[in-house]
Design an enzyme around this catalytic site. Structure first.
Site, mmCIF file in Angstrom:
data_model
loop_
_atom_site.group_PDB
_atom_site.id
_atom_site.type_symbol
_atom_site.label_atom_id
_atom_site.label_comp_id
_atom_site.label_asym_id
_atom_site.label_seq_id
_atom_site.Cartn_x
_atom_site.Cartn_y
_atom_site.Cartn_z
ATOM 1 N N HIS A 27 12.074 -48.311 -2.162
ATOM 2 C CA HIS A 27 11.366 -48.778 -3.345
ATOM 3 C C HIS A 27 10.220 -47.836 -3.672
ATOM 4 O O HIS A 27 9.733 -47.107 -2.806
ATOM 5 C CB HIS A 27 10.731 -50.157 -3.099
ATOM 6 C CG HIS A 27 11.645 -51.193 -2.560
ATOM 7 N ND1 HIS A 27 12.187 -52.182 -3.343
ATOM 8 C CD2 HIS A 27 12.095 -51.424 -1.292
ATOM 9 C CE1 HIS A 27 12.927 -52.985 -2.589
ATOM 10 N NE2 HIS A 27 12.891 -52.544 -1.341
ATOM 11 N N THR A 29 6.179 -48.236 -5.422
ATOM 12 C CA THR A 29 5.201 -49.320 -5.558
ATOM 13 C C THR A 29 4.741 -49.549 -6.995
ATOM 14 O O THR A 29 4.248 -50.626 -7.312
ATOM 15 C CB THR A 29 3.947 -49.019 -4.720
ATOM 16 O OG1 THR A 29 3.377 -47.778 -5.169
ATOM 17 C CG2 THR A 29 4.297 -48.921 -3.241
ATOM 18 N N GLU A 102 8.586 -49.186 1.156
ATOM 19 C CA GLU A 102 7.878 -48.948 -0.098
ATOM 20 C C GLU A 102 7.178 -47.595 -0.027
ATOM 21 O O GLU A 102 6.446 -47.308 0.920
ATOM 22 C CB GLU A 102 6.830 -50.041 -0.338
ATOM 23 C CG GLU A 102 7.397 -51.423 -0.614
ATOM 24 C CD GLU A 102 7.720 -51.638 -2.093
ATOM 25 O OE1 GLU A 102 7.464 -50.715 -2.903
ATOM 26 O OE2 GLU A 102 8.209 -52.737 -2.419
ATOM 27 N N HIS A 149 16.422 -49.738 -4.808
ATOM 28 C CA HIS A 149 16.327 -51.069 -5.399
ATOM 29 C C HIS A 149 17.158 -51.154 -6.668
ATOM 30 O O HIS A 149 17.750 -52.188 -6.989
ATOM 31 C CB HIS A 149 14.860 -51.383 -5.678
ATOM 32 C CG HIS A 149 14.567 -52.841 -5.783
ATOM 33 N ND1 HIS A 149 13.294 -53.330 -5.984
ATOM 34 C CD2 HIS A 149 15.372 -53.937 -5.723
ATOM 35 C CE1 HIS A 149 13.338 -54.658 -6.036
ATOM 36 N NE2 HIS A 149 14.574 -55.042 -5.889
ATOM 37 N N ASP A 159 13.597 -48.371 -9.268
ATOM 38 C CA ASP A 159 13.092 -47.624 -8.120
ATOM 39 C C ASP A 159 14.205 -47.317 -7.098
ATOM 40 O O ASP A 159 15.153 -48.076 -6.990
ATOM 41 C CB ASP A 159 11.922 -48.361 -7.451
ATOM 42 C CG ASP A 159 12.161 -49.844 -7.214
ATOM 43 O OD1 ASP A 159 12.833 -50.489 -8.016
ATOM 44 O OD2 ASP A 159 11.639 -50.349 -6.203
#
Length: 257
Positions: A27, A29, A102, A149, A159
């Site tokens: 991912h 952020t 992340e 993601h 992402d």
């Protein structure tokens, strides 16, 4: 080697896992380091197993750090809430069986146009380190199970974005990639005529994407865009062309034959 810090920040863990770990989901952020900590650690509604900062983020330096380190926020054997509504290879709700990472990256959208900032080399080096360790510990995470993601939440997420170096990760033994010679051969064939959409959708479904029996035009565009973000990021408009079709077929032949 980058330090793994499992004490400075801890996210909320929902419970101990009841399913085998078989997915790795990456991912970005959207916010800076301080915003990511506020969301993942202090917010309590979302969480991830790891957070990787960027060294030139002023908020990271204000937090007292000057070099990239790997922050372990949730124990790998506990369920974090990072994937949300998600689907891959017949599995739903991937939080139960995925590790989430992340990366601090302030991607943005303006007037419908995405801006995907580059990932600093040191951040990607740290990511490769942590991913290689995860893959050693969990052999059920096969190359097609290393995902963005955007792959598992069609139309909802973008992402880790078009700037993410998927091929570099593959070269480090992380994730899937197509055979370039086969891709070139297939692209030459499809330049004379694209395969029917139903066949392309079937290939995407075989590879792992969640595709309804008869996808409408909007879903088809979002699906192709998600695929292109991962495997053909220089043009991710969601339009089927000979190169995209060739990559799809080459991936299926390499990993799903």
């Amino acid at each position: 080697m980058y330090d793994i810090d499992a004490t400075t920040y801890r996210s909320r863990a929902f419970d101990r896992r009841k399913q085998e770990i078989r997915f790795l989901v990456l991912h970005y952020t959207v916010v800076n380091f301080n915003g990511a900590v506020n969301s993942l650690v202090k917010g309590g509604e979302v969480s991830a197993h790891y957070l990787l900062p960027t060294p030139d983020d002023p908020s990271y330096r204000r937090a007292g750090f000057d070099k990239v380190r790997i922050f372990n926020l949730v124990d790998e054997h506990e369920r974090a809430w990072h994937a949300g509504v998600s689907h891959w290879a017949g599995h739903n709700g991937l939080n139960h069986s995925a590790i989430g990472i992340e990366l601090v990256n302030e991607a943005s959208i303006s007037n419908g146009q995405f801006n995907f900032p580059a990932y600093p080399p040191s951040q990607i080096e740290a990511l490769i380190q942590v991913c290689q360790g995860i893959l050693e510990r969990y052999p059920a995470i096969t190359p097609p199970h290393v995902l963005g993601h955007s792959d598992i939440s069609i139309g909802r997420k973008s992402d880790p974005g078009a700037a993410f170096p998927w091929h570099a990760l593959h070269q480090a033994g992380i994730g899937a990639w197509y055979d370039p010679a086969l891709k070139a051969q297939l692209q030459a064939r499809f330049s004379d005529g694209l395969p029917p959409p139903s066949e392309v959708f079937d290939k995407l479904r075989t590879y792992g994407y969640s595709v309804p029996p008869a996808p409408d035009k909007l879903f088809a565009q979002r699906l192709l865009r998600a695929f292109q973000l991962h495997f053909r990021a220089d043009d991710h408009r969601g339009v089927l062309d000979a190169e995209t079709a060739a990559i799809i077929y080459a991936l299926v032949q390499r990993y799903k034959a």
